[in-house]
Design a protein around this motif. Sequence first.
Motif, PDB file in Angstrom:
ATOM      1  N   TRP A 184       0.829  -1.211   0.000  1.00 49.97           N
ATOM      2  CA  TRP A 184       0.000   0.000   0.000  1.00 49.97           C
ATOM      3  C   TRP A 184       0.859   1.255   0.000  1.00 49.97           C
ATOM      4  N   THR A 185       0.238   2.333  -0.461  1.00 51.17           N
ATOM      5  CA  THR A 185       0.835   3.666  -0.406  1.00 51.17           C
ATOM      6  C   THR A 185      -0.262   4.676  -0.114  1.00 51.17           C
ATOM      7  N   GLY A 186       0.099   5.737   0.583  1.00 55.52           N
ATOM      8  CA  GLY A 186      -0.857   6.812   0.831  1.00 55.52           C
ATOM      9  C   GLY A 186      -1.102   7.679  -0.391  1.00 55.52           C
ATOM     10  N   ARG A 187      -0.254   7.549  -1.408  1.00 55.03           N
ATOM     11  CA  ARG A 187      -0.425   8.344  -2.628  1.00 55.03           C
ATOM     12  C   ARG A 187      -1.510   7.721  -3.503  1.00 55.03           C
ATOM     13  N   SER A 188      -2.160   8.547  -4.295  1.00 51.77           N
ATOM     14  CA  SER A 188      -3.293   8.072  -5.096  1.00 51.77           C
ATOM     15  C   SER A 188      -3.034   8.313  -6.571  1.00 51.77           C
ATOM     16  N   THR A 189      -4.021   7.948  -7.387  1.00 54.64           N
ATOM     17  CA  THR A 189      -3.929   8.132  -8.839  1.00 54.64           C
ATOM     18  C   THR A 189      -5.175   8.877  -9.318  1.00 54.64           C
ATOM     19  N   PRO A 190      -5.199  10.202  -9.171  1.00 53.16           N
ATOM     20  CA  PRO A 190      -6.352  10.985  -9.621  1.00 53.16           C
ATOM     21  C   PRO A 190      -6.285  11.362 -11.100  1.00 53.16           C
ATOM     22  N   ASN A 191      -5.434  10.678 -11.858  1.00 56.18           N
ATOM     23  CA  ASN A 191      -5.165  11.069 -13.241  1.00 56.18           C
ATOM     24  C   ASN A 191      -6.409  11.079 -14.112  1.00 56.18           C
ATOM     25  N   GLU A 324       3.430  -0.830  15.076  1.00 54.28           N
ATOM     26  CA  GLU A 324       2.660   0.315  14.611  1.00 54.28           C
ATOM     27  C   GLU A 324       2.513   0.218  13.095  1.00 54.28           C
ATOM     28  N   ILE A 325       1.311   0.426  12.601  1.00 52.83           N
ATOM     29  CA  ILE A 325       1.061   0.343  11.164  1.00 52.83           C
ATOM     30  C   ILE A 325       1.484   1.643  10.496  1.00 52.83           C
ATOM     31  N   ASP A 326       2.318   1.531   9.488  1.00 53.49           N
ATOM     32  CA  ASP A 326       2.741   2.695   8.715  1.00 53.49           C
ATOM     33  C   ASP A 326       1.671   2.986   7.667  1.00 53.49           C
ATOM     34  N   MET A 327       0.902   4.042   7.892  1.00 50.60           N
ATOM     35  CA  MET A 327      -0.212   4.365   6.998  1.00 50.60           C
ATOM     36  C   MET A 327       0.265   4.899   5.650  1.00 50.60           C
ATOM     37  N   ALA A 328       1.505   5.384   5.598  1.00 47.86           N
ATOM     38  CA  ALA A 328       2.015   5.971   4.363  1.00 47.86           C
ATOM     39  C   ALA A 328       2.421   4.924   3.345  1.00 47.86           C
ATOM     40  N   GLY A 329       2.732   3.716   3.807  1.00 44.23           N
ATOM     41  CA  GLY A 329       3.132   2.681   2.862  1.00 44.23           C
ATOM     42  C   GLY A 329       3.727   1.488   3.558  1.00 44.23           C
ATOM     43  N   SER A 342       6.984  -5.169   6.193  1.00 49.01           N
ATOM     44  CA  SER A 342       7.994  -4.177   5.830  1.00 49.01           C
ATOM     45  C   SER A 342       7.315  -2.813   5.777  1.00 49.01           C
ATOM     46  N   PRO A 343       7.468  -1.982   6.802  1.00 52.84           N
ATOM     47  CA  PRO A 343       6.861  -0.646   6.777  1.00 52.84           C
ATOM     48  C   PRO A 343       7.607   0.292   5.844  1.00 52.84           C
ATOM     49  N   GLY A 344       6.879   1.245   5.255  1.00 56.14           N
ATOM     50  CA  GLY A 344       7.496   2.219   4.369  1.00 56.14           C
ATOM     51  C   GLY A 344       7.490   1.767   2.922  1.00 56.14           C
ATOM     52  N   MET A 345       7.780   2.710   2.011  1.00 60.06           N
ATOM     53  CA  MET A 345       7.758   2.371   0.587  1.00 60.06           C
ATOM     54  C   MET A 345       8.896   1.438   0.201  1.00 60.06           C
ATOM     55  N   ARG A 346      10.012   1.500   0.932  1.00 56.07           N
ATOM     56  CA  ARG A 346      11.161   0.638   0.674  1.00 56.07           C
ATOM     57  C   ARG A 346      11.401  -0.265   1.888  1.00 56.07           C
ATOM     58  N   PRO A 347      12.050  -1.414   1.696  1.00 54.55           N
ATOM     59  CA  PRO A 347      12.234  -2.357   2.813  1.00 54.55           C
ATOM     60  C   PRO A 347      13.404  -1.990   3.719  1.00 54.55           C
ATOM     61  N   ASN A 348      13.273  -0.848   4.381  1.00 55.56           N
ATOM     62  CA  ASN A 348      14.364  -0.375   5.243  1.00 55.56           C
ATOM     63  C   ASN A 348      14.460  -1.134   6.559  1.00 55.56           C
ATOM     64  N   SER A 349      13.329  -1.611   7.068  1.00 58.33           N
ATOM     65  CA  SER A 349      13.355  -2.253   8.392  1.00 58.33           C
ATOM     66  C   SER A 349      12.334  -3.386   8.469  1.00 58.33           C
ATOM     67  N   PRO A 350      12.512  -4.452   7.707  1.00 56.78           N
ATOM     68  CA  PRO A 350      11.554  -5.561   7.750  1.00 56.78           C
ATOM     69  C   PRO A 350      11.607  -6.277   9.091  1.00 56.78           C
ATOM     70  N   ARG A 351      10.473  -6.867   9.440  1.00 68.05           N
ATOM     71  CA  ARG A 351      10.382  -7.649  10.661  1.00 68.05           C
ATOM     72  C   ARG A 351       9.295  -8.703  10.490  1.00 68.05           C
ATOM     73  N   LEU A 352       9.161  -9.592  11.459  1.00 62.89           N
ATOM     74  CA  LEU A 352       8.166 -10.653  11.393  1.00 62.89           C
ATOM     75  C   LEU A 352       6.974 -10.326  12.277  1.00 62.89           C
ATOM     76  N   GLU A 353       5.822 -10.798  11.858  1.00 65.07           N
ATOM     77  CA  GLU A 353       4.610 -10.567  12.642  1.00 65.07           C
ATOM     78  C   GLU A 353       4.672 -11.291  13.980  1.00 65.07           C
ATOM     79  N   LYS A 354       5.131 -12.533  13.972  1.00 59.29           N
ATOM     80  CA  LYS A 354       5.095 -13.373  15.177  1.00 59.29           C
ATOM     81  C   LYS A 354       6.516 -13.740  15.624  1.00 59.29           C
ATOM     82  N   ASP A 355       6.702 -13.778  16.932  1.00 54.42           N
ATOM     83  CA  ASP A 355       7.927 -14.291  17.567  1.00 54.42           C
ATOM     84  C   ASP A 355       9.182 -13.555  17.107  1.00 54.42           C
ATOM     85  N   TRP A 356       9.059 -12.252  16.883  1.00 58.02           N
ATOM     86  CA  TRP A 356      10.202 -11.498  16.368  1.00 58.02           C
ATOM     87  C   TRP A 356      11.369 -11.502  17.346  1.00 58.02           C
TER      88      TRP A 356
END
Length: 450
Positions: A184-191, A324-329, A342-356
């Motif tokens: 997901w991304t917070g940016r849209s396509t109003p084209n 925390e959910i990154d709403m921007a992407g 992986s929060p953010g548009m790029r995979p800067n800080s991936p982590r696991l949902e369970k048992d991190w």
Amino acid sequence: MNQLNRRNSLKAGAFAGGTLILPGLALGKTKSANSKLNVALIGAGGIAKTCFRDCDEQNMIAIAEVDSVQGAEGLNKYPKAAHYTDFRKMLDKHYKELDAVIVCTPDHTHFPATYAAMERGIAVHTQKPLTHNIWQARTLQKAAQKFKVQTVMGNQGHNIEGMRLIKDWYDGGLIGNVREVHAWTGRSTPNTDNAKNPLPAEPVPSTLDWDLWTGPAALKDYNSKICPKGWRWWWDYGIGGLGDIGCHTLDIPKYVMGLDYPDLVYMDNSLNFRKELDGKKPKTGAGTYVYKFKGAGKRPPVTIYWYEGGHMPHFSDELKKNWEIDMAGGCLLVGDKNTIYSPGMRPNSPRLEKDWDHWRRGNLPPKNTPRAVGNPVEELFAAVRGDIPKCGSNFIDYAVPLTEMVLLGTIANRSGKKVEYNPRTMNFKDSSLNQYIKEPVRKGWEYGEG
């Protein structure tokens, strides 16, 4: 690597009507590991700023910039470089001495600037998305094979450590089989909405060459909502939120899972779980795209959901509790054992949902995935010097299929239809969609037509 010296093989090159007439194939060349490279910029403002640091140790020979205000930072940073407004004139003058060109223009001029450099035997870095349409992407792929130059697309996340970690975890079986990916991304396509509401004409600033900025697109009235910064939201010049961010975030599942072309792409705007988070209404042009991929080998079929403009996927209670959910992407690779977040548009800080906490304390799979030598600009320079055989997001193997994947989503958006694409024939099952493969080009801007 033994390659022809470009300065000799291109002596007889002559520019005419937007196409360089060459006496034969233009072949790139390598330089010694410690030598400085001769570099040129096409576009010196905006995203170009991210490339300056990597060019400081090289020789900045020339800069082509159509807007002296927008490109002021680059023009001022390299005062000794020759300055041009028309990149074609710059390349005509300097192609014999250039080793690499960095293209940082709006989407619609990526292709002519990139092709013009490649046919002169110059290595090229082009920002994402690589092209504005499918035909352009394929033509650059063929050009890379023909002219034998080093290439890379500037999807910076492809090279960072987080991307390699995610692949290590996926290949190591940490999350099991993945059948769903949510990005997901917070940016849209109003084209499409914007196209229904033409903007009024405004005076062209004296600091801008509007004709050259327009390039291959139809010449229309200038409006400040389009240039210098709003062009991405108009189909003539950009391809919206998906085109802007998709080459970053959708790069994750494509690279990690080795995905090829999707069999089906469509939009389903009923898929939006924002109400589970904060209930905010989506932006104009918000939507949800669905990509269907067949299984391959031991990998099962997978569906990628792309949400933009405020549309959001469903998040498990455990993930919301732990992170925390990154709403921007962001991106979720949902496996039958665990989920990578992986929060953010790029995979800067991936982590696991369970048992991190357990996994990150020395229990993660080994780092078997080859690491990149640096960001895309550094990687291109390394390839030109011969330190590496090629860039990861090169045009032949990777950047073109990724760009086409993104473009197929924009075609689903523009047409409102289900998109079934045959990548071998470069045609659609619904022939009415073939109009999106290649748009008309203004006279004087024809490249790669031969």
